[in-house]
Design an enzyme around this catalytic site. Structure first.
Site, PDB file in Angstrom:
ATOM      1  N   LYS A  83       0.797  -1.223   0.000  1.00 63.08           N
ATOM      2  CA  LYS A  83       0.000   0.000   0.000  1.00 63.08           C
ATOM      3  C   LYS A  83       0.832   1.277   0.000  1.00 63.08           C
ATOM      4  O   LYS A  83       0.423   2.292  -0.576  1.00 63.08           O
ATOM      5  CB  LYS A  83      -0.961   0.000   1.192  1.00 63.08           C
ATOM      6  CG  LYS A  83      -2.054  -1.058   1.104  1.00 63.08           C
ATOM      7  CD  LYS A  83      -3.034  -0.946   2.250  1.00 63.08           C
ATOM      8  CE  LYS A  83      -4.146  -1.970   2.129  1.00 63.08           C
ATOM      9  NZ  LYS A  83      -5.169  -1.824   3.185  1.00 63.08           N
TER      10      LYS A  83
ATOM     11  N   ASP B 133     -10.045   2.717   1.927  1.00 56.88           N
ATOM     12  CA  ASP B 133     -10.086   2.145   3.275  1.00 56.88           C
ATOM     13  C   ASP B 133     -10.680   3.128   4.274  1.00 56.88           C
ATOM     14  O   ASP B 133     -11.459   2.738   5.153  1.00 56.88           O
ATOM     15  CB  ASP B 133      -8.673   1.758   3.736  1.00 56.88           C
ATOM     16  CG  ASP B 133      -8.204   0.443   3.146  1.00 56.88           C
ATOM     17  OD1 ASP B 133      -9.063  -0.374   2.763  1.00 56.88           O
ATOM     18  OD2 ASP B 133      -6.980   0.231   3.076  1.00 56.88           O
TER      19      ASP B 133
ATOM     20  N   GLY C 223      -1.781  -0.124  15.863  1.00 54.61           N
ATOM     21  CA  GLY C 223      -1.062  -0.375  14.624  1.00 54.61           C
ATOM     22  C   GLY C 223      -0.400   0.887  14.098  1.00 54.61           C
ATOM     23  O   GLY C 223      -0.709   2.000  14.544  1.00 54.61           O
TER      24      GLY C 223
ATOM     25  N   GLY D  99       0.756   0.860  10.429  1.00 54.95           N
ATOM     26  CA  GLY D  99       0.952   0.654   9.005  1.00 54.95           C
ATOM     27  C   GLY D  99      -0.042   1.440   8.172  1.00 54.95           C
ATOM     28  O   GLY D  99      -0.667   2.399   8.641  1.00 54.95           O
ATOM     29  N   GLY D 100      -0.227   1.016   6.914  1.00 55.16           N
ATOM     30  CA  GLY D 100      -1.140   1.708   6.017  1.00 55.16           C
ATOM     31  C   GLY D 100      -2.574   1.703   6.498  1.00 55.16           C
ATOM     32  O   GLY D 100      -3.306   2.693   6.342  1.00 55.16           O
ATOM     33  N   ALA D 101      -3.009   0.598   7.104  1.00 54.31           N
ATOM     34  CA  ALA D 101      -4.381   0.526   7.611  1.00 54.31           C
ATOM     35  C   ALA D 101      -4.584   1.492   8.765  1.00 54.31           C
ATOM     36  O   ALA D 101      -5.635   2.133   8.883  1.00 54.31           O
ATOM     37  CB  ALA D 101      -4.699  -0.904   8.055  1.00 54.31           C
TER      38      ALA D 101
ATOM     39  N   GLY E 268     -13.907  -6.876  10.569  1.00 58.32           N
ATOM     40  CA  GLY E 268     -13.699  -5.956   9.462  1.00 58.32           C
ATOM     41  C   GLY E 268     -14.468  -6.263   8.192  1.00 58.32           C
ATOM     42  O   GLY E 268     -14.188  -5.661   7.148  1.00 58.32           O
TER      43      GLY E 268
END
Length: 260
Positions: free
Chosen positions: A47, A83, A108, A110-112, A221
């Site tokens: 991502k 997202d 988290g 990261g990208g998420a 999710g």
């Protein structure tokens, strides 16, 4: 689910999952420029790495620093991030009422997690980023340079005040017994808090079970996956397919006993 969307919209198209090694990402993205290719979705770990390979970025993708959707138009590749709005829609479906200035904890870095911060900050929430490596959480917070986004250790997060916890880490994705957080922290949340786990398979993670045991609401999710897919499909085709088509396809594809 995208195949179900093609059928619902009466369009002739297909959607295939391809495993791409990091070393092969550049050639895989270049291959999307072929005539007839509408675009692609990206998952971890691509991502962020795909950003310099694209011709243009949406405002959301640029702000988040990550792309999950690539749209092909006449040889040019446009990067977007569905997202963030997908998460917002899923949280609303799960009963989160978006109180202004509410404390939200994101797990988290990261990208998420970046997508979660973008969605939550844009809706007026105060975001606290918790990650096993504090330096990575600090890097995410620094990306926004906002007093409403802070990186903290799990011990310093405002659990008692938080109305929402979002697991944007990969914990639980490959091992359903893995969790990013000690269950003792969940017991500090108020009874009305929601724990939203971006992991959708398995349908119930250890963190979700522990949240429910603590008297909290917990959602996986799947809703986010369906909502972000609907937005990506609309970007590729122009067809606005109801989210229920994506959800029904996801639930039909789930293995027996994996319905949650």
């Amino acid at each position: 689910m995208h195949r179900a969307a093609f059928a619902h919209a009466g369009l002739n198209g297909t959607y295939d999952a391809l495993r791409v090694a990091p070393a092969d990402l550049r050639s895989a993205v270049a291959d999307l420029r072929r005539p007839g290719v509408l675009g692609a979705n990206l998952s971890l770990p691509h991502k962020e790495a795909a950003l310099p390979l694209l011709d243009s970025l949406s405002e959301a993708a640029r702000a988040i620093g990550a792309v999950n959707t690539i749209v092909h138009r006449d040889g040019a590749l446009h990067g977007d991030n569905t997202d963030a709005p997908g998460l917002s829609a899923a949280l609303t479906d799960a009963g989160y009422d978006w109180p202004d200035g509410q404390d939200v904890i994101v797990l988290g870095a990261g990208g998420a997690a970046r997508a979660a911060v973008h969605a939550l900050l844009g809706a007026g929430q105060r975001v606290w980023i918790v990650n096993r490596t504090l330096e990575r959480a600090q890097a995410v917070a620094a990306h926004w340079n906002s007093p409403h986004v802070q990186a903290v250790s799990a011990h310093a997060a405002p659990w008692e005040a938080a109305a929402l916890v979002v697991n944007a880490s990969s914990a639980g994705l490959n091992d359903p017994d893995q969790t990013p957080l000690d269950a003792a922290f969940l017991t500090r949340l108020s009874a009305g808090a929601l724990m939203y786990d971006m992991v959708y398979k398995p349908a119930e993670t250890r963190m979700m079970r522990e949240a429910r045991a603590a008297g909290l609401s917990a959602e996986n999710g799947l809703g986010m996956l369906a909502h972000q897919a609907r937005l990506a499909f609309r970007a590729w085709t122009g067809a606005d397919v109801p989210v229920s088509v994506f959800l029904n396809a996801l639930q039909a594809d789930a293995p027996a006993g994996d319905q949650g």
